[in-house]
Every structure is written in C-alpha cells, then in structure tokens.
Design an enzyme around this catalytic site. Sequence first.
Site, PDB file in Angstrom:
ATOM      1  CE  LYS A  11      31.451  42.268  48.375  1.00  0.00           C
ATOM      2  NZ  LYS A  11      32.463  42.330  47.350  1.00  0.00           N
ATOM      3  CE1 TYR A  51      31.582  47.371  45.846  1.00  0.00           C
ATOM      4  CE2 TYR A  51      29.433  46.463  45.470  1.00  0.00           C
ATOM      5  CZ  TYR A  51      30.595  46.372  46.180  1.00  0.00           C
ATOM      6  OH  TYR A  51      31.086  45.467  47.145  1.00  0.00           O
ATOM      7  CG  PHE A  59      35.742  44.860  38.222  1.00  0.00           C
ATOM      8  CD1 PHE A  59      34.916  45.301  39.519  1.00  0.00           C
ATOM      9  CD2 PHE A  59      36.973  45.276  38.334  1.00  0.00           C
ATOM     10  CE1 PHE A  59      35.441  46.332  40.335  1.00  0.00           C
ATOM     11  CE2 PHE A  59      37.468  46.104  39.120  1.00  0.00           C
ATOM     12  CZ  PHE A  59      36.530  46.292  40.204  1.00  0.00           C
ATOM     13  NE  ARG A  87      39.741  46.849  52.773  1.00  0.00           N
ATOM     14  CZ  ARG A  87      39.328  46.924  51.640  1.00  0.00           C
ATOM     15  NH1 ARG A  87      38.290  47.285  51.574  1.00  0.00           N
ATOM     16  NH2 ARG A  87      40.174  46.434  50.805  1.00  0.00           N
ATOM     17  CB  THR A  93      40.129  42.375  46.568  1.00  0.00           C
ATOM     18  OG1 THR A  93      40.528  43.670  47.234  1.00  0.00           O
ATOM     19  CG2 THR A  93      38.973  42.398  45.870  1.00  0.00           C
ATOM     20  NE  ARG A 104      36.763  40.346  50.407  1.00  0.00           N
ATOM     21  CZ  ARG A 104      36.907  41.790  50.286  1.00  0.00           C
ATOM     22  NH1 ARG A 104      38.365  42.093  50.489  1.00  0.00           N
ATOM     23  NH2 ARG A 104      36.092  42.603  49.987  1.00  0.00           N
ATOM     24  CG  ASN A 114      35.252  40.039  47.443  1.00  0.00           C
ATOM     25  OD1 ASN A 114      34.100  40.170  47.541  1.00  0.00           O
ATOM     26  ND2 ASN A 114      36.010  40.701  47.053  1.00  0.00           N
ATOM     27  CG  HIS A 117      31.898  46.454  51.172  1.00  0.00           C
ATOM     28  ND1 HIS A 117      32.478  47.025  50.086  1.00  0.00           N
ATOM     29  CD2 HIS A 117      31.423  47.533  51.974  1.00  0.00           C
ATOM     30  CE1 HIS A 117      32.762  47.974  50.410  1.00  0.00           C
ATOM     31  NE2 HIS A 117      32.084  48.733  51.642  1.00  0.00           N
ATOM     32  CD  GLU A 128      31.341  51.887  51.916  1.00  0.00           C
ATOM     33  OE1 GLU A 128      32.050  52.054  50.796  1.00  0.00           O
ATOM     34  OE2 GLU A 128      31.603  50.998  52.943  1.00  0.00           O
TER      35      GLU A 128
HETATM   36  P1  ADP Z   1      37.461  45.475  48.053  1.00  0.00           P
HETATM   37  O1  ADP Z   1      35.933  44.902  48.166  1.00  0.00           O
HETATM   38  O2  ADP Z   1      38.345  44.692  48.739  1.00  0.00           O
HETATM   39  O3  ADP Z   1      37.566  46.994  48.617  1.00  0.00           O
HETATM   40  P2  ADP Z   1      37.573  46.862  45.555  1.00  0.00           P
HETATM   41  O4  ADP Z   1      36.992  48.055  46.206  1.00  0.00           O
HETATM   42  O5  ADP Z   1      38.784  47.067  44.480  1.00  0.00           O
HETATM   43  O6  ADP Z   1      37.851  45.805  46.481  1.00  0.00           O
HETATM   44  O7  ADP Z   1      36.431  46.153  44.591  1.00  0.00           O
HETATM   45  C1  ADP Z   1      35.038  46.157  44.706  1.00  0.00           C
HETATM   46  C2  ADP Z   1      34.537  44.759  44.677  1.00  0.00           C
HETATM   47  O8  ADP Z   1      34.673  44.633  43.359  1.00  0.00           O
HETATM   48  C3  ADP Z   1      35.384  43.697  45.042  1.00  0.00           C
HETATM   49  O9  ADP Z   1      34.953  43.298  46.515  1.00  0.00           O
HETATM   50  C4  ADP Z   1      34.907  42.508  44.300  1.00  0.00           C
HETATM   51  O10 ADP Z   1      33.553  41.937  44.457  1.00  0.00           O
HETATM   52  C5  ADP Z   1      34.983  43.179  42.852  1.00  0.00           C
HETATM   53  N1  ADP Z   1      36.108  42.992  41.997  1.00  0.00           N
HETATM   54  C6  ADP Z   1      37.283  43.827  42.375  1.00  0.00           C
HETATM   55  N2  ADP Z   1      38.241  43.522  41.505  1.00  0.00           N
HETATM   56  C7  ADP Z   1      37.574  42.663  40.784  1.00  0.00           C
HETATM   57  C8  ADP Z   1      38.284  41.859  39.392  1.00  0.00           C
HETATM   58  N3  ADP Z   1      39.430  42.259  38.966  1.00  0.00           N
HETATM   59  N4  ADP Z   1      37.281  41.150  38.946  1.00  0.00           N
HETATM   60  C9  ADP Z   1      35.781  41.061  39.253  1.00  0.00           C
HETATM   61  N5  ADP Z   1      35.494  41.751  40.340  1.00  0.00           N
HETATM   62  C10 ADP Z   1      36.263  42.469  41.148  1.00  0.00           C
HETATM   63 MG    MG Z   2      36.667  48.673  47.958  1.00  0.00          MG
END
Ligand code: ADP
Ligand code: MG
Length: 139
Positions: A11, A51, A59, A87, A93, A104, A114, A117, A128
């Site tokens: 990212k 997304y 968010f 993962r 996350t 992370r 973070n 992805h 994807e």
């Molecule tokens: P992951 O990337 O671990 O699969 P998610 O799919 O839930 O997590 O979320 C996608 C992305 O959105 C996260 O990697 C992060 O960049 C962002 N994100 C997720 N939850 C939050 C939050 N509570 N506040 C801000 N950004 C968030």
């Molecule tokens: Mg995700």
Amino acid sequence: MAGTLTLTILKPDALQNGHTGKIIDHILGAGFRIRAMKLIHLTAAQAGQFYEVHRERPFYGDLVKYMSSGPCLPMLLEKANAVEDFRATIGATDPAKAAEGTIRKLYAQSIEANAVHGSDSDENALREAAFFFSELERV
Ligand code: ADP
Ligand code: MG
C-alpha cells in the site's frame, strides 16, 4: 482444496516509508513466489472499485482517498494454501493487534495505513488478480 494464489498490494504507506524491499523480502522468505507485479498509482475511482465490498462501511471514503494517495505495488503470489498462509504472514488488520513478526506488526502505521492487502478467500483472490493483471502479465 485450498487454492494456490493470493493477491497482495504493498500500500502507499509502505512505499512512501521505504519498506518496499523489506516487505518483498519477507514475502519471499515466507515461501511465496511472485507471479506478477506492477507499480501503479490508482485513481480514486479504481481504488473505490477495488474496495467496492466496503462501500457501506464508515471508513470507505478515507480508504479510497488513502489508496489513491500515492503509488502502490500489487503482486500476484503463489504458494500452497496461499490465502490463509498469507493472512497469517501479514497479521491482523489493526497493527496494534497483529502478532509479533508479521508484516503489519513490523511495518504498518495504523489500522488504515496498514502496509499490505491480502485476499480473504480463493474467490476474491481470483477476482482481485483479474482486477490488476491480464493472463499475459503473469509468469
Ligand atoms: P483486511 O485488509 O485485513 O482484509 P478489511 O478487508 O476489513 O481488512 O478492510 C480493508 C482495509 O480497509 C484495511 O486493510 C484497512 O486499510 C481499511 N480499514 C479496515 N478497517 C478500518 C477501520 N476501522 N478504520 C480505518 N480503516 C480501516
Ligand atoms: Mg479484506
């Protein structure tokens, strides 16, 4: 049987903070093979499309802005049990909750910025992968 492909994105924060090489090294060290990679700067529309599944989340707007704030590096990765193992390699996350030694935990700035992805299912890994790479761009 679990699939052998997963899609990651290094990212914008990871690239801006100079973590690109260390994260790629970590991924290779964890046993993944890079099948495709591409340095790109997503438009807000492209980030929003990637997304899409989070459109209703509070968010989403900030996430789209952040993901289009600078260059990022999508990569298609191959390994047995790719989605689950990746993962585990990246951690939770929220970096505050990520296990020691995960990407992370080591490199993320915040729950939003973070570092990486990782696909959450075989089905999404394929969706994807197709979002970023044509068959010709894979080795
Ligand atoms: P992951 O990337 O671990 O699969 P998610 O799919 O839930 O997590 O979320 C996608 C992305 O959105 C996260 O990697 C992060 O960049 C962002 N994100 C997720 N939850 C939050 C939050 N509570 N506040 C801000 N950004 C968030
Ligand atoms: Mg995700």
